[in-house]
Design an enzyme around this catalytic site. Sequence first.
Site, PDB file in Angstrom:
ATOM      1  N   LYS A  50       5.834 -11.518 -11.066  1.00 43.14           N
ATOM      2  CA  LYS A  50       6.396 -10.309 -10.132  1.00 43.14           C
ATOM      3  C   LYS A  50       7.577 -10.989  -9.555  1.00 43.14           C
ATOM      4  CE  LYS A  50       4.649  -6.893  -6.978  1.00 43.14           C
ATOM      5  NZ  LYS A  50       3.528  -6.394  -6.011  1.00 43.14           N
ATOM      6  N   SER A  74       2.308  -1.869  -6.848  1.00 40.33           N
ATOM      7  CA  SER A  74       3.720  -2.162  -6.764  1.00 40.33           C
ATOM      8  C   SER A  74       3.865  -3.324  -8.257  1.00 40.33           C
ATOM      9  CB  SER A  74       4.256  -2.647  -5.775  1.00 40.33           C
ATOM     10  OG  SER A  74       3.701  -3.997  -5.399  1.00 40.33           O
ATOM     11  N   SER A  99      -1.911  -3.437  -4.937  1.00 40.84           N
ATOM     12  CA  SER A  99      -0.639  -3.519  -5.797  1.00 40.84           C
ATOM     13  C   SER A  99      -1.049  -4.297  -7.175  1.00 40.84           C
ATOM     14  CB  SER A  99       0.361  -4.226  -5.108  1.00 40.84           C
ATOM     15  OG  SER A  99       0.937  -3.248  -4.367  1.00 40.84           O
TER      16      SER A  99
END
Lengths: 96, 464, 472
Positions: free
Chosen positions: B62, B137, B161
């Site tokens: 990420k 996210s 997330s």
Amino acid sequence: MKHIMDIRELEITAELAQIAFTPAELERLGREVTQMVSYFEKMKEVDTDGLEPTTHAFVKANRVRPDTVTPSTLADAALERAPELEDRFIVIPNVL
Amino acid sequence: MAKLEDSWRRFSEKSASYTAYAKAWEAKIGAFLSFNPQYKPTSTSSAPSGDSPVAGLPFGVKDNIAVVEFPLTCGSKMLEGLTSPYTATAVQKLIDAGARPVGKTNLDEFGMGSSTDNSALGKTNNPWDVTRVAGGSSGGSAACVAAGQVPFALGSDTGGSVRQPASFCGVYGLKPTYGTVSRFGLTAYASSLEVIGVLAKSVGLTRAVYDIIKGEDGNDQTSLKSEPGPARPVRKIGVLKNLTGLAPGVETIYRESLATLKKLGYTVVEVELPTLEYAVSAYYTIATAEASANLARFNGIRYGLRPEYAENPEDLIRKARTAGFGDEVKTRILLGSYVLRSGFQDQYYTKAQKVRTAIRRDFDRIFEEADVFLSPTFPTTAFAHGDTTMTSFQQKLADKFTVTANLTGQPGLSFPAGLADGLPVGLQVLAPVFEEGRLFEVADRFAEAVPPADCPGTSLDWSL
Amino acid sequence: MYDTFVGLEIHIHLLTKSKVFCSCKAHYGDEPNTNVCPVCLGYPGVLPVLNEEAIKLAYVVAQSLNCRLSPRTLFERKNYFYPDLPKNYQISQFSDPVGENGFIDVPLAEGVTKRIRIHDVHLEEDAGKMIHAGDMSLCDYNRTGYPLLEIVTEPDLSGGEEAEKFLQYFQRLVRYLHVSDGNMEEGSLRCDANISINKTGGGLGTKVEVKNLNSSRFVRKALEFEFKRQSAQFEAGTRIVQETRLWNENRDVTESMRSKESSHDYRYFPEPDLPPFVPSADFLRLVDSLQVELPLARRERLKTTWGLSAEQADFVSESKTLADYFETTAKASGQGASVANWLMGDVQKELKHFDLTLEASPLSSARLAQLVTLLESGRIHIKIAKQLLIAVFEENKDPETLVKEKGWEAITTESQLQPILEKVFTEHSGVVEAIRAGDQRQKGFLVGQVMQATGGRAAPALVNQLLAKALG
Ligand SMILES: [Mg+2]
Ligand SMILES: [Zn+2]
């Protein structure tokens, strides 16, 4: 519930956060901030008398490191990433 | 499982076809903000890594987690163009075990959102239906795993997330016990809530990656050694007595899954979680408060976006932040600054921390009644891009199942439980701190009964 | 007719090798932005790691200031934007600092001390430095993350003069404790002052903060200026504004900073990245073992133990190194006042002449003790002793050795001196006769001749005694 919280409160908060808003933006984002803050009021319903606040998830106390120096091998790499340099100084404008 | 990993290990020999495959998917889903399968990581360990379960495997990271030489944008214009001068501990551990980071995955700006549509730098689609979001996210990490671009990816979980996008994309998503994985290198959003997590195609790989990345770290004084209790099989699964507000498809899968679990021999017990309806309030109060400070460092001076012209330092800082942050980030910073202000702090921030204590007590009690706690991960399946049926506020309310684990620090795992109208539905299982083993056990047994579906169009045979 | 209330906020750099939350070198005067890393530059993803030496020294100071030591110290974030503060929050302490409710007894005049209460002692990180150059500012983050200890006093000081004395004494104290070099020029000791005045008996007035005080003299001058300014406002019936003012050292005035009040909500909250620090019994024992006798107590004890005058005690207790040196020397020689005199007089002179510090000089305390012992036991007399001190500096040898090598030992027996005396009598028989005839004034001449003949080694008392015997 107020439609939007006192605009002056939002302005003070924006000032603290160092973000500039146009009146229209403040109106738009302020609406959601107001909505959330009003929603937070629900927490009043929880009886928290005698409860300690949880400030850390769970941590072991007394975590320390020895006082030894590690040479900063990344100083130059960091400076390369600075938007503006003067010798080894990072430059910011200050128009008189 | 072994077959999956083996075919991935051949990746290095067939890199050209692998790259073509990954790029073809990338054109459809936009999971990565940067992709470089040729990246040669430097290991800090001299130990041979050949027998590691991740040796040779590529993985996604990420883009709020630092990997040296890779961009570190956090999906924000503020950091567009910044490359990291250092590598996160969790990533380094994987590199030392022989795995290879190949790209940085898209995310909601600074981790703030549930769709990845809040990224300022790219659009990510759900591989199951490209008109839909991947969740967030860690949407890019979930999407790239679901599409088979990588066998696993790292994400971060502040309020769900990792688990929510895992649910939307039909993969496994682990949010480990707070502190068991070092946060060093994870761009902070809400420090006391978040942890680096794992998204993977199988339970075995999720577990293998977790075993590698966990451990106390000298660079993170909130990191901890995982100390689970004596191993014993899971018998009782706690579920909510009154569970409402689920989308019909999710409701169906949830009910069917409970039946499956009972068939597998588990006892399902109904438990009460009276503080659940306050969890979202407590979560957003604490998260935004911490975020308002964590994101203060982005000011255009030492790195990142520098405005064209500024009169003075204050003008520079303000212009950088005004231009660099998107609306969702600005909203949360405003909210967080507000709840910390003198005069409001006791009412909101301190109250939220006490509510957090109350929620922890609720869960302590639940784990006396049950070995694990099970719920849907999210009330809906992946929604469409631009869907206005859920406002940003309503999306936040929908985080109620995931945020509790961040408030308590307990581990949680979202596992694929089935499809509703062709879209994946994930269930979340929670356990007491350090008891990740229970999560893997339940998910593993469930997968024997209901194997997770592969996303249409995915393949592990690069010669195709 | 007015009461003045002055409180100080003092910041000291703690003497650690590395910074407080990262392992960059904490060192003054290096090239800009060399002692920096992602942590102290506030890169995304970095975390603070607490330096154990810094927290230890913080507790050492708090204990020496008689504070209640925190059983659970918490770090907090203090939020404000400033270009020299990379994270735009300072890791500091607020609700649970290292120490609270302490005091310090400060000498104001001989026999007069005043107890100044300490509000709290807290550990935090320093910010970087900015140099303003024309239309730009240059940022150097080398100093960012130095361990900084803030000591906040209650408003117990009565004005500029007391504040200056307090600060000077405090500087000695931190040097005694060896926790900071206390150097105001290099910024390792910095001070902000707050002052309020009111009609006598009226209690605290409106607080005005004064910053940019780079020496203890400026503290005094700025506070004296503020007293004049504020009392004039009182006379004129003008309201005193609560504000922050800067000392302008070129114009000798304080000037209003005019900052926006709204930016002063620091929104303190617990630092989630750092666990609380809970001192263990072992840690507290260690802190206790690092306590030293404070300058004032030491001075008083030196007076009583060694019979020093006020002046001698002041001189000798100026630094802990000097006080330690003095006491070692005094113990070895059994001579307090004499050692103090040597240190204040000839030793200072020679150190200056040879451009040395006492620690770096060849004059160890053992050597000074030897020298004093030689003198006090009469084996050498004062003139030789002064010569001997110079010889120690020049030749870096023990006084005993030098006395033997150079044959400087005093002539103290009649049998040694008698032949020399007789030789002088023979050479100056005319003088001898004149004395015998009653001209006592000539006696001094003979003494001089004997001293010259012995190279100054003859014990003067013995010379006088023998002369008297021989000449009646
Ligand atoms: Mg301070
Ligand atoms: Zn550093």
